[in-house]
Design a protein around this motif. Structure first.
Motif, PDB file in Angstrom:
ATOM      1  N   ALA A  82       0.839  -1.210   0.000  1.00 27.17           N
ATOM      2  CA  ALA A  82       0.000   0.000   0.000  1.00 27.17           C
ATOM      3  C   ALA A  82       0.871   1.255   0.000  1.00 27.17           C
ATOM      4  CB  ALA A  82      -0.915  -0.015   1.217  1.00 27.17           C
ATOM      5  N   ARG A  83       1.940   1.233   0.781  1.00 26.92           N
ATOM      6  CA  ARG A  83       2.780   2.433   0.878  1.00 26.92           C
ATOM      7  C   ARG A  83       3.538   2.697  -0.417  1.00 26.92           C
ATOM      8  NH1 ARG A  83       5.958   2.135   6.422  1.00 26.92           N
ATOM      9  NH2 ARG A  83       6.875   4.024   5.578  1.00 26.92           N
ATOM     10  N   LEU A  84       4.018   1.625  -1.070  1.00 30.26           N
ATOM     11  CA  LEU A  84       4.745   1.832  -2.345  1.00 30.26           C
ATOM     12  C   LEU A  84       3.815   2.402  -3.408  1.00 30.26           C
ATOM     13  CD1 LEU A  84       7.084  -1.268  -2.781  1.00 30.26           C
ATOM     14  CD2 LEU A  84       7.777   1.110  -2.538  1.00 30.26           C
ATOM     15  N   ALA A  85       2.552   1.980  -3.348  1.00 33.38           N
ATOM     16  CA  ALA A  85       1.585   2.454  -4.352  1.00 33.38           C
ATOM     17  C   ALA A  85       1.342   3.950  -4.205  1.00 33.38           C
ATOM     18  CB  ALA A  85       0.281   1.682  -4.225  1.00 33.38           C
ATOM     19  N   THR A  86       1.457   4.473  -2.995  1.00 27.49           N
ATOM     20  CA  THR A  86       1.194   5.914  -2.806  1.00 27.49           C
ATOM     21  C   THR A  86       2.491   6.724  -2.723  1.00 27.49           C
ATOM     22  OG1 THR A  86       0.975   5.497  -0.446  1.00 27.49           O
ATOM     23  CG2 THR A  86      -1.068   5.695  -1.681  1.00 27.49           C
ATOM     24  N   ALA A  87       3.521   6.163  -2.060  1.00 28.83           N
ATOM     25  CA  ALA A  87       4.756   6.949  -1.852  1.00 28.83           C
ATOM     26  C   ALA A  87       5.555   7.127  -3.142  1.00 28.83           C
ATOM     27  CB  ALA A  87       5.618   6.293  -0.785  1.00 28.83           C
ATOM     28  N   LYS A  88       5.491   6.171  -4.049  1.00 32.22           N
ATOM     29  CA  LYS A  88       6.228   6.192  -5.315  1.00 32.22           C
ATOM     30  C   LYS A  88       7.667   6.706  -5.140  1.00 32.22           C
ATOM     31  CE  LYS A  88       2.161   7.019  -8.236  1.00 32.22           C
ATOM     32  NZ  LYS A  88       1.698   5.654  -8.271  1.00 32.22           N
ATOM     33  N   PRO A  89       8.532   5.945  -4.466  1.00 32.58           N
ATOM     34  CA  PRO A  89       9.907   6.391  -4.245  1.00 32.58           C
ATOM     35  C   PRO A  89      10.623   6.673  -5.570  1.00 32.58           C
ATOM     36  CG  PRO A  89       9.563   4.159  -3.395  1.00 32.58           C
ATOM     37  CD  PRO A  89       8.265   4.605  -3.958  1.00 32.58           C
ATOM     38  N   ALA A  90      11.455   7.722  -5.574  1.00 32.92           N
ATOM     39  CA  ALA A  90      12.124   8.121  -6.820  1.00 32.92           C
ATOM     40  C   ALA A  90      13.340   7.250  -7.122  1.00 32.92           C
ATOM     41  CB  ALA A  90      12.549   9.581  -6.708  1.00 32.92           C
ATOM     42  N   GLY A  91      14.038   6.786  -6.073  1.00 34.33           N
ATOM     43  CA  GLY A  91      15.288   6.041  -6.286  1.00 34.33           C
ATOM     44  C   GLY A  91      15.044   4.572  -6.585  1.00 34.33           C
ATOM     45  N   PRO A  92      16.118   3.859  -7.004  1.00 34.06           N
ATOM     46  CA  PRO A  92      15.978   2.410  -7.217  1.00 34.06           C
ATOM     47  C   PRO A  92      15.687   1.716  -5.896  1.00 34.06           C
ATOM     48  CG  PRO A  92      18.297   3.039  -7.279  1.00 34.06           C
ATOM     49  CD  PRO A  92      17.504   4.317  -7.192  1.00 34.06           C
ATOM     50  N   CYS A  93      14.829   0.712  -5.935  1.00 30.42           N
ATOM     51  CA  CYS A  93      14.414   0.029  -4.700  1.00 30.42           C
ATOM     52  C   CYS A  93      14.674  -1.464  -4.760  1.00 30.42           C
ATOM     53  CB  CYS A  93      12.915   0.230  -4.480  1.00 30.42           C
ATOM     54  SG  CYS A  93      12.494   1.916  -4.025  1.00 30.42           S
ATOM     55  N   MET A  94      15.260  -1.975  -3.706  1.00 29.97           N
ATOM     56  CA  MET A  94      15.378  -3.426  -3.510  1.00 29.97           C
ATOM     57  C   MET A  94      14.309  -3.807  -2.497  1.00 29.97           C
ATOM     58  SD  MET A  94      16.600  -6.405  -3.811  1.00 29.97           S
ATOM     59  CE  MET A  94      17.540  -5.785  -5.204  1.00 29.97           C
ATOM     60  N   ILE A  95      13.429  -4.714  -2.898  1.00 30.82           N
ATOM     61  CA  ILE A  95      12.350  -5.138  -2.000  1.00 30.82           C
ATOM     62  C   ILE A  95      12.644  -6.574  -1.565  1.00 30.82           C
ATOM     63  CG2 ILE A  95       9.851  -5.427  -1.730  1.00 30.82           C
ATOM     64  CD1 ILE A  95       9.541  -3.593  -4.251  1.00 30.82           C
ATOM     65  N   LEU A  96      12.632  -6.784  -0.276  1.00 34.63           N
ATOM     66  CA  LEU A  96      12.899  -8.115   0.270  1.00 34.63           C
ATOM     67  C   LEU A  96      11.690  -8.526   1.101  1.00 34.63           C
ATOM     68  CD1 LEU A  96      16.460  -7.343   1.747  1.00 34.63           C
ATOM     69  CD2 LEU A  96      15.972  -8.367  -0.486  1.00 34.63           C
ATOM     70  N   TYR A  97      11.228  -9.754   0.930  1.00 30.74           N
ATOM     71  CA  TYR A  97      10.169 -10.226   1.824  1.00 30.74           C
ATOM     72  C   TYR A  97      10.414 -11.674   2.228  1.00 30.74           C
ATOM     73  CZ  TYR A  97       7.792 -12.441  -2.209  1.00 30.74           C
ATOM     74  OH  TYR A  97       7.486 -13.211  -3.311  1.00 30.74           O
ATOM     75  N   GLY A  98       9.904 -12.001   3.408  1.00 31.34           N
ATOM     76  CA  GLY A  98      10.071 -13.355   3.946  1.00 31.34           C
ATOM     77  C   GLY A  98      10.310 -13.273   5.441  1.00 31.34           C
ATOM     78  N   GLU A  99      10.155 -14.418   6.100  1.00 28.30           N
ATOM     79  CA  GLU A  99      10.263 -14.444   7.564  1.00 28.30           C
ATOM     80  C   GLU A  99      11.661 -14.092   8.061  1.00 28.30           C
ATOM     81  OE1 GLU A  99       7.789 -14.536   9.602  1.00 28.30           O
ATOM     82  OE2 GLU A  99       6.316 -14.893   8.020  1.00 28.30           O
ATOM     83  N   ALA A 100      12.677 -14.233   7.197  1.00 27.36           N
ATOM     84  CA  ALA A 100      14.044 -13.865   7.613  1.00 27.36           C
ATOM     85  C   ALA A 100      14.141 -12.377   7.935  1.00 27.36           C
ATOM     86  CB  ALA A 100      15.051 -14.229   6.524  1.00 27.36           C
ATOM     87  N   LEU A 101      13.183 -11.603   7.422  1.00 25.56           N
ATOM     88  CA  LEU A 101      13.232 -10.147   7.637  1.00 25.56           C
ATOM     89  C   LEU A 101      12.472  -9.718   8.893  1.00 25.56           C
ATOM     90  CD1 LEU A 101      14.924  -8.941   5.434  1.00 25.56           C
ATOM     91  CD2 LEU A 101      13.388 -10.449   4.223  1.00 25.56           C
ATOM     92  N   ALA A 102      11.971 -10.697   9.660  1.00 27.39           N
ATOM     93  CA  ALA A 102      11.203 -10.358  10.867  1.00 27.39           C
ATOM     94  C   ALA A 102      12.074  -9.545  11.819  1.00 27.39           C
ATOM     95  CB  ALA A 102      10.732 -11.632  11.550  1.00 27.39           C
ATOM     96  N   GLY A 103      11.443  -8.621  12.495  1.00 26.20           N
ATOM     97  CA  GLY A 103      12.190  -7.813  13.476  1.00 26.20           C
ATOM     98  C   GLY A 103      12.706  -6.521  12.892  1.00 26.20           C
ATOM     99  N   LEU A 104      12.505  -6.304  11.596  1.00 27.92           N
ATOM    100  CA  LEU A 104      12.974  -5.055  10.982  1.00 27.92           C
ATOM    101  C   LEU A 104      11.805  -4.101  10.768  1.00 27.92           C
ATOM    102  CD1 LEU A 104      15.437  -6.570   8.371  1.00 27.92           C
ATOM    103  CD2 LEU A 104      16.032  -5.375  10.459  1.00 27.92           C
ATOM    104  N   HIS A 105      10.843  -4.146  11.673  1.00 23.99           N
ATOM    105  CA  HIS A 105       9.656  -3.318  11.498  1.00 23.99           C
ATOM    106  C   HIS A 105       9.910  -1.875  11.923  1.00 23.99           C
ATOM    107  CE1 HIS A 105       6.638  -6.347  10.323  1.00 23.99           C
ATOM    108  NE2 HIS A 105       7.576  -7.127  10.796  1.00 23.99           N
ATOM    109  N   ARG A 106      10.702  -1.191  11.148  1.00 25.26           N
ATOM    110  CA  ARG A 106      10.969   0.214  11.435  1.00 25.26           C
ATOM    111  C   ARG A 106      11.403   0.875  10.141  1.00 25.26           C
ATOM    112  NH1 ARG A 106      16.666   0.632  11.963  1.00 25.26           N
ATOM    113  NH2 ARG A 106      17.492  -1.443  11.702  1.00 25.26           N
ATOM    114  N   ASP A 107      11.261   2.168  10.079  1.00 27.07           N
ATOM    115  CA  ASP A 107      11.719   2.936   8.929  1.00 27.07           C
ATOM    116  C   ASP A 107      12.963   3.695   9.334  1.00 27.07           C
ATOM    117  OD1 ASP A 107       9.524   2.024   7.699  1.00 27.07           O
ATOM    118  OD2 ASP A 107       8.681   3.977   7.201  1.00 27.07           O
ATOM    119  N   GLU A 108      13.731   4.064   8.348  1.00 24.28           N
ATOM    120  CA  GLU A 108      14.995   4.738   8.625  1.00 24.28           C
ATOM    121  C   GLU A 108      15.355   5.604   7.429  1.00 24.28           C
ATOM    122  OE1 GLU A 108      19.043   2.698   8.386  1.00 24.28           O
ATOM    123  OE2 GLU A 108      18.079   1.878  10.186  1.00 24.28           O
ATOM    124  N   GLU A 109      15.882   6.808   7.705  1.00 23.67           N
ATOM    125  CA  GLU A 109      16.360   7.629   6.570  1.00 23.67           C
ATOM    126  C   GLU A 109      17.749   8.124   6.832  1.00 23.67           C
ATOM    127  OE1 GLU A 109      14.063  10.491   4.200  1.00 23.67           O
ATOM    128  OE2 GLU A 109      12.360   9.535   5.177  1.00 23.67           O
TER     129      GLU A 109
END
Ligand SMILES: C[S@@+](CC[C@H](N)C(=O)[O-])C[C@H]1O[C@@H](n2cnc3c(N)ncnc32)[C@H](O)[C@@H]1O
Length: 252
Positions: A225-252
């Motif tokens: 939902a956020r990618l559909a509205t935020a439309k980031p300008a830079g190249p994006c690497m999207i990772l999904y899966g249970e190995a990514l658990a615990g990274l529920h935060r944003d950072e700039e």
């Protein structure tokens, strides 16, 4: 360019420019840049890498710079072969690793057909560089036993139609989506329809290796939902899966 001289033997080297941080380039890549006669580079490779190039080398942009369309792949191959046939050491800089979604196969075939020697210097792909940036592992014992890399867009820029959705909805895998920011919402819908939980941990790393690096983390549903509205300008690497658990935060 003047007429080819059969006595002069040039070469082509495809180098992996890594994710953008110049200290992640390999020593071999730096050495090839230092001895290049011609360097062909594109947008994602990063300008800083060019600081390693031989100061006398001809630098040729082959990406979508300054709003100009990028040259067609065949034109890039033609340029590389043309210079190599003039006896030049041609270095083609690719972002990440040349063997991953870089159309290196087409450049390798073109060089072989033209009997021009071609060498490949691997680089760090954005997928693993993103994991390193996040301080995580793409595999996790008992949780993520498989890693898959996919492209999120086909030649028309749409989500490819022939995706193996069962594999992509595998809870025991970590999936790395290249070129997927515009199509991730429709991919997420299909994954959920194939049984993947909408709560699957998902992270987007934008513009890795640059001062503009940004991280967006959440669930599969949230990130879609956020990618559909935020439309980031830079190249994006999207990772999904249970190995990514615990990274529920944003950072700039
Ligand atoms: C044409 S593919 C090249 C992939 C490259 N060969 C690799 O191994 O990373 C371009 C895609 O790679 C990813 N990418 C490349 N550079 C990136 C960066 N600096 N930050 C985030 N993603 C990047 C994005 O998904 C982008 O759409």
């Amino acid at each position: 360019m003047t007429a080819p001289d059969a006595a002069m033997q040039g070469s082509i080297t495809l180098i992996g420019g890594g994710p953008g941080d110049i200290d992640l380039l390999t020593l071999r890549a730096v050495e090839r840049l230092r001895t290049a006669d011609v360097v062909l580079y594109d947008d994602l490779a990063g300008d800083e890498i060019l600081s390693f190039a031989n100061p006398d080398a001809e630098l040729i942009a082959v990406g979508k710079r300054a709003g100009h369309p990028s040259p067609k792949q065949q034109e890039v191959s033609r340029l590389m072969i043309g210079y190599a046939r003039l006896g030049k050491r041609v270095v083609r800089v690719k972002s990440g690793d040349p063997s991953i979604f870089s159309r290196a196969d087409e450049e390798i075939s073109a060089a072989r057909e033209a009997s021009v020697p071609i060498e490949i210097v691997p680089g760090i792909t954005t997928a693993t560089a993103a994991a390193a940036y996040l301080g995580t592992s793409l595999t996790k014992r008992g949780v993520a036993r498989r890693v898959q890399m996919i492209t999120g867009h086909d030649v028309d820029g749409k989500l490819p139609e022939n995706l193996d959705l069962s594999a992509l909805a595998d809870r025991g895998a970590t999936t790395c989506v290249f070129m997927g920011k515009a199509t991730f919402a429709s991919l997420a819908d299909k994954l959920i329809a194939h049984g993947l939980s909408g709560d699957t941990p998902t992270v987007v790393v934008e513009s890795l290796g640059s001062p503009a690096t940004a991280v967006m983390a959440g669930t599969l549903k949230e990130i879609a939902a956020r990618l559909a509205t935020a439309k980031p300008a830079g190249p994006c690497m999207i990772l999904y899966g249970e190995a990514l658990a615990g990274l529920h935060r944003d950072e700039e």
